[in-house]
Design a protein around this motif. Structure first.
Motif, PDB file in Angstrom:
ATOM      1  N   ALA A   1      15.172  -3.647  -0.080  1.00 40.58           N
ATOM      2  CA  ALA A   1      14.300  -4.484   0.736  1.00 40.58           C
ATOM      3  C   ALA A   1      12.836  -4.358   0.283  1.00 40.58           C
ATOM      4  CB  ALA A   1      14.417  -4.076   2.200  1.00 40.58           C
ATOM      5  N   ILE A   2      12.435  -3.147  -0.060  1.00 37.38           N
ATOM      6  CA  ILE A   2      11.074  -2.915  -0.550  1.00 37.38           C
ATOM      7  C   ILE A   2      10.870  -3.621  -1.881  1.00 37.38           C
ATOM      8  CG2 ILE A   2       9.401  -1.172  -1.307  1.00 37.38           C
ATOM      9  CD1 ILE A   2       9.916  -1.173   1.705  1.00 37.38           C
ATOM     10  N   SER A   3      11.826  -3.455  -2.783  1.00 39.52           N
ATOM     11  CA  SER A   3      11.737  -4.069  -4.104  1.00 39.52           C
ATOM     12  C   SER A   3      11.663  -5.586  -3.996  1.00 39.52           C
ATOM     13  CB  SER A   3      12.942  -3.654  -4.955  1.00 39.52           C
ATOM     14  OG  SER A   3      12.871  -4.246  -6.233  1.00 39.52           O
TER      15      SER A   3
ATOM     16  N   ALA B   1      10.360   3.333   0.781  1.00 35.50           N
ATOM     17  CA  ALA B   1      11.442   2.863   1.660  1.00 35.50           C
ATOM     18  C   ALA B   1      11.745   3.885   2.753  1.00 35.50           C
ATOM     19  CB  ALA B   1      12.692   2.580   0.823  1.00 35.50           C
ATOM     20  N   LYS B   2      11.784   5.171   2.376  1.00 33.08           N
ATOM     21  CA  LYS B   2      12.041   6.223   3.364  1.00 33.08           C
ATOM     22  C   LYS B   2      10.939   6.273   4.418  1.00 33.08           C
ATOM     23  CE  LYS B   2      14.738   9.291   0.380  1.00 33.08           C
ATOM     24  NZ  LYS B   2      14.787  10.640  -0.257  1.00 33.08           N
ATOM     25  N   LEU B   3       9.698   6.158   3.962  1.00 31.20           N
ATOM     26  CA  LEU B   3       8.558   6.231   4.881  1.00 31.20           C
ATOM     27  C   LEU B   3       8.513   5.039   5.829  1.00 31.20           C
ATOM     28  CD1 LEU B   3       5.838   7.457   2.342  1.00 31.20           C
ATOM     29  CD2 LEU B   3       6.839   8.792   4.205  1.00 31.20           C
ATOM     30  N   LEU B   4       9.017   3.899   5.367  1.00 28.64           N
ATOM     31  CA  LEU B   4       8.978   2.684   6.173  1.00 28.64           C
ATOM     32  C   LEU B   4      10.311   2.397   6.861  1.00 28.64           C
ATOM     33  CD1 LEU B   4       6.994   0.412   3.676  1.00 28.64           C
ATOM     34  CD2 LEU B   4       6.131   1.399   5.814  1.00 28.64           C
ATOM     35  N   TYR B   5      11.266   3.319   6.669  1.00 27.02           N
ATOM     36  CA  TYR B   5      12.605   3.158   7.259  1.00 27.02           C
ATOM     37  C   TYR B   5      13.252   1.843   6.811  1.00 27.02           C
ATOM     38  CZ  TYR B   5      10.778   6.888  10.183  1.00 27.02           C
ATOM     39  OH  TYR B   5      10.220   8.058  10.615  1.00 27.02           O
ATOM     40  N   LYS B   6      13.110   1.573   5.513  1.00 22.61           N
ATOM     41  CA  LYS B   6      13.707   0.395   4.902  1.00 22.61           C
ATOM     42  C   LYS B   6      14.606   0.839   3.752  1.00 22.61           C
ATOM     43  CE  LYS B   6      10.932  -2.586   7.145  1.00 22.61           C
ATOM     44  NZ  LYS B   6      11.370  -3.659   8.052  1.00 22.61           N
ATOM     45  N   THR B   7      15.403  -0.091   3.236  1.00 19.61           N
ATOM     46  CA  THR B   7      16.188   0.218   2.041  1.00 19.61           C
ATOM     47  C   THR B   7      15.330  -0.032   0.816  1.00 19.61           C
ATOM     48  OG1 THR B   7      17.042  -2.046   1.805  1.00 19.61           O
ATOM     49  CG2 THR B   7      18.305  -0.520   3.216  1.00 19.61           C
ATOM     50  N   PRO B   8      15.580   0.702  -0.289  1.00 22.15           N
ATOM     51  CA  PRO B   8      14.835   0.449  -1.524  1.00 22.15           C
ATOM     52  C   PRO B   8      14.938  -0.998  -1.977  1.00 22.15           C
ATOM     53  CG  PRO B   8      16.008   2.514  -1.676  1.00 22.15           C
ATOM     54  CD  PRO B   8      16.488   1.859  -0.421  1.00 22.15           C
TER      55      PRO B   8
ATOM     56  N   ILE C   1       0.831  -1.205   0.000  1.00 20.69           N
ATOM     57  CA  ILE C   1       0.000   0.000   0.000  1.00 20.69           C
ATOM     58  C   ILE C   1       0.865   1.255   0.000  1.00 20.69           C
ATOM     59  CG2 ILE C   1      -1.564   1.365   1.455  1.00 20.69           C
ATOM     60  CD1 ILE C   1      -2.969  -1.250   2.184  1.00 20.69           C
ATOM     61  N   LYS C   2       1.959   1.249   0.755  1.00 21.09           N
ATOM     62  CA  LYS C   2       2.824   2.426   0.816  1.00 21.09           C
ATOM     63  C   LYS C   2       3.472   2.703  -0.534  1.00 21.09           C
ATOM     64  CE  LYS C   2       3.130   4.095   4.227  1.00 21.09           C
ATOM     65  NZ  LYS C   2       2.281   5.143   4.840  1.00 21.09           N
ATOM     66  N   VAL C   3       3.867   1.648  -1.276  1.00 26.06           N
ATOM     67  CA  VAL C   3       4.432   1.821  -2.621  1.00 26.06           C
ATOM     68  C   VAL C   3       3.383   2.417  -3.554  1.00 26.06           C
ATOM     69  CG1 VAL C   3       5.354   0.631  -4.656  1.00 26.06           C
ATOM     70  CG2 VAL C   3       6.127  -0.029  -2.364  1.00 26.06           C
ATOM     71  N   VAL C   4       2.133   1.911  -3.444  1.00 28.29           N
ATOM     72  CA  VAL C   4       1.047   2.431  -4.293  1.00 28.29           C
ATOM     73  C   VAL C   4       0.810   3.907  -4.020  1.00 28.29           C
ATOM     74  CG1 VAL C   4      -1.423   2.287  -4.794  1.00 28.29           C
ATOM     75  CG2 VAL C   4      -0.084   0.186  -4.468  1.00 28.29           C
ATOM     76  N   GLU C   5       0.722   4.279  -2.763  1.00 26.92           N
ATOM     77  CA  GLU C   5       0.367   5.654  -2.396  1.00 26.92           C
ATOM     78  C   GLU C   5       1.490   6.650  -2.651  1.00 26.92           C
ATOM     79  OE1 GLU C   5      -0.929   5.183   1.636  1.00 26.92           O
ATOM     80  OE2 GLU C   5      -2.939   4.485   1.046  1.00 26.92           O
ATOM     81  N   SER C   6       2.736   6.186  -2.670  1.00 27.86           N
ATOM     82  CA  SER C   6       3.861   7.093  -2.943  1.00 27.86           C
ATOM     83  C   SER C   6       4.339   7.020  -4.389  1.00 27.86           C
ATOM     84  CB  SER C   6       5.025   6.778  -2.004  1.00 27.86           C
ATOM     85  OG  SER C   6       5.461   5.434  -2.178  1.00 27.86           O
ATOM     86  N   ASN C   7       3.833   6.030  -5.153  1.00 27.94           N
ATOM     87  CA  ASN C   7       4.228   5.853  -6.558  1.00 27.94           C
ATOM     88  C   ASN C   7       5.737   5.689  -6.725  1.00 27.94           C
ATOM     89  OD1 ASN C   7       1.629   6.039  -7.792  1.00 27.94           O
ATOM     90  ND2 ASN C   7       1.680   8.257  -7.448  1.00 27.94           N
ATOM     91  N   SER C   8       6.354   5.121  -5.703  1.00 22.98           N
ATOM     92  CA  SER C   8       7.819   4.999  -5.768  1.00 22.98           C
ATOM     93  C   SER C   8       8.307   4.001  -4.720  1.00 22.98           C
ATOM     94  CB  SER C   8       8.467   6.372  -5.528  1.00 22.98           C
ATOM     95  OG  SER C   8       9.845   6.255  -5.299  1.00 22.98           O
ATOM     96  N   PHE C   9       9.265   3.147  -5.134  1.00 18.12           N
ATOM     97  CA  PHE C   9       9.881   2.217  -4.184  1.00 18.12           C
ATOM     98  C   PHE C   9      10.763   2.974  -3.202  1.00 18.12           C
ATOM     99  CE2 PHE C   9       8.754  -0.695  -7.582  1.00 18.12           C
ATOM    100  CZ  PHE C   9       8.354  -1.834  -6.888  1.00 18.12           C
ATOM    101  N   SER C  10      11.505   3.957  -3.706  1.00 18.85           N
ATOM    102  CA  SER C  10      12.438   4.682  -2.851  1.00 18.85           C
ATOM    103  C   SER C  10      11.705   5.543  -1.826  1.00 18.85           C
ATOM    104  CB  SER C  10      13.371   5.557  -3.704  1.00 18.85           C
ATOM    105  OG  SER C  10      12.621   6.480  -4.487  1.00 18.85           O
ATOM    106  N   LYS C  11      10.632   6.208  -2.256  1.00 21.27           N
ATOM    107  CA  LYS C  11       9.855   7.014  -1.310  1.00 21.27           C
ATOM    108  C   LYS C  11       9.202   6.132  -0.243  1.00 21.27           C
ATOM    109  CE  LYS C  11       8.800  10.821  -4.474  1.00 21.27           C
ATOM    110  NZ  LYS C  11       7.724  11.555  -5.202  1.00 21.27           N
TER     111      LYS C  11
END
Length: 307
Positions: A32-34, A23-30, A11-21
């Motif tokens: 790890a999100i990818s 990642a910042k919001l979730l305090y993860k690395t891009p 959901i966070k990737v959908v709402e930010s339209n970005s893996f990197s954004k």
């Protein structure tokens, strides 16, 4: 596959339209999100995102998953409170039927506002019925409580009754209608020359009632009491209207009260509810009427003689 952490990441990737954004919001690395999203797509064997060098957008399958995940997470967040309310005797769903004669938009809105604030996890469904359609919805439908059931006696031992009062009727015609020029009580022979305007009984399983119709008289059937009033004002026909509804038009002269041979008796109405569904919400509604709360009184504007 779809644990809460994966759903929140998706959901966070959908709402930010970005893996990197995300990642910042979730305090993860891009990375790890990818990796989590790719693992989810692999598990589902379905592509969820269209990827470009700068943004990601949902596929149709991804859009569907996003809608479902949002609902699941919302339910998970509220589920403990819902369970507590059920444990405490708060019904999950209440179906309310309102007699056409008592239906009022502001009254309904005020009631729903009061109930949803007090019982946020209860679903409310309100519908409008005419004459025996109110009883039909109680006895043969899914209605739990009716505002304005006809009569003052229950038609079933499993239904409780609280009398509300009576609706008084006045026989009216538009000021320019021919019958207003006739002196004295109007005979049935004179009345049957003109159409009767009626709201049809909505009952399906019980015998329908006709408000007023003479043998061989034509009839105009309309869906609700407001349309019936408008038809009377236009002079399309004749018949009885609740006194409270037509009083201002009688005073202004737009409608004329006529004497007829057979006057219509007042209609007693009651609050009726199923004993089997009596929980905290139903008890709250019944008490609003039992103790004359302003929210309940808003439904009784057309009742002239209250209990």
């Amino acid at each position: 596959m779809l644990d809460t952490e994966t759903m929140r990441t998706f959901i966070k990737v959908v709402e930010s339209n970005s893996f990197s954004k995300a990642a910042k919001l979730l305090y993860k690395t891009p990375a790890a999100i990818s990796y989590r999203i790719k693992s989810l797509e692999a598990d589902l064997n379905t592509q969820l995102f269209e990827r470009t060098t700068r943004t990601v957008t949902l596929t149709l399958a991804g859009q569907h998953l996003y809608e479902q995940c949002s609902q699941w997470l919302l339910w998970l967040s509220t589920m403990p409170e819902e369970l507590q309310q059920i444990r405490d005797g708060v019904e999950r769903k209440i179906n309310i039927t309102i007699n056409n004669l008592l239906y009022d938009v502001e009254a309904v809105t005020d009631l729903l506002t009061f109930l949803t604030e007090k019982f946020p996890f209860t679903t409310f469904n309100i519908n409008r019925q005419v004459y025996m359609g109110v009883w039909d919805s109680l006895l043969h439908g899914e209605c739990h409580l009716a505002i304005g059931a006809t009569g003052t006696e229950s038609l079933d031992t499993m239904i409780n009754i609280l009398p509300l009062g009576e609706v008084s009727w006045v026989f009216v015609a538009a000021k320019h209608h021919p019958i207003t020029q006739i002196d004295g009580a109007l005979s049935n022979d004179i009345l049957r020359k003109y159409p009767a305007i009626n709201v049809e009984d909505t009952s399906v399983h019980m015998n329908k009632r006709v408000a007023w119709l003479l043998p061989s008289q034509s009839e105009i059937i309309v869906p609700n009491i407001n349309t019936k009033l408008a038809c009377h004002l236009k002079g399309l026909g004749i018949g009885f209207l609740p006194k409270s509804i037509c009083q201002s038009y009688l005073e202004s002269g737009e409608l004329i009260a006529c004497k007829v041979v057979n006057e219509r008796k007042p209609s007693p109405l009651s609050l009726a509810w199923k004993k089997s569904h009596m929980g905290k919400v139903m008890n709250e509604i019944v008490n609003l009427f039992k103790f004359h709360h302003p929210i309940a009184n808003n439904f009784l504007k057309n009742i002239d003689k209250r209990r």
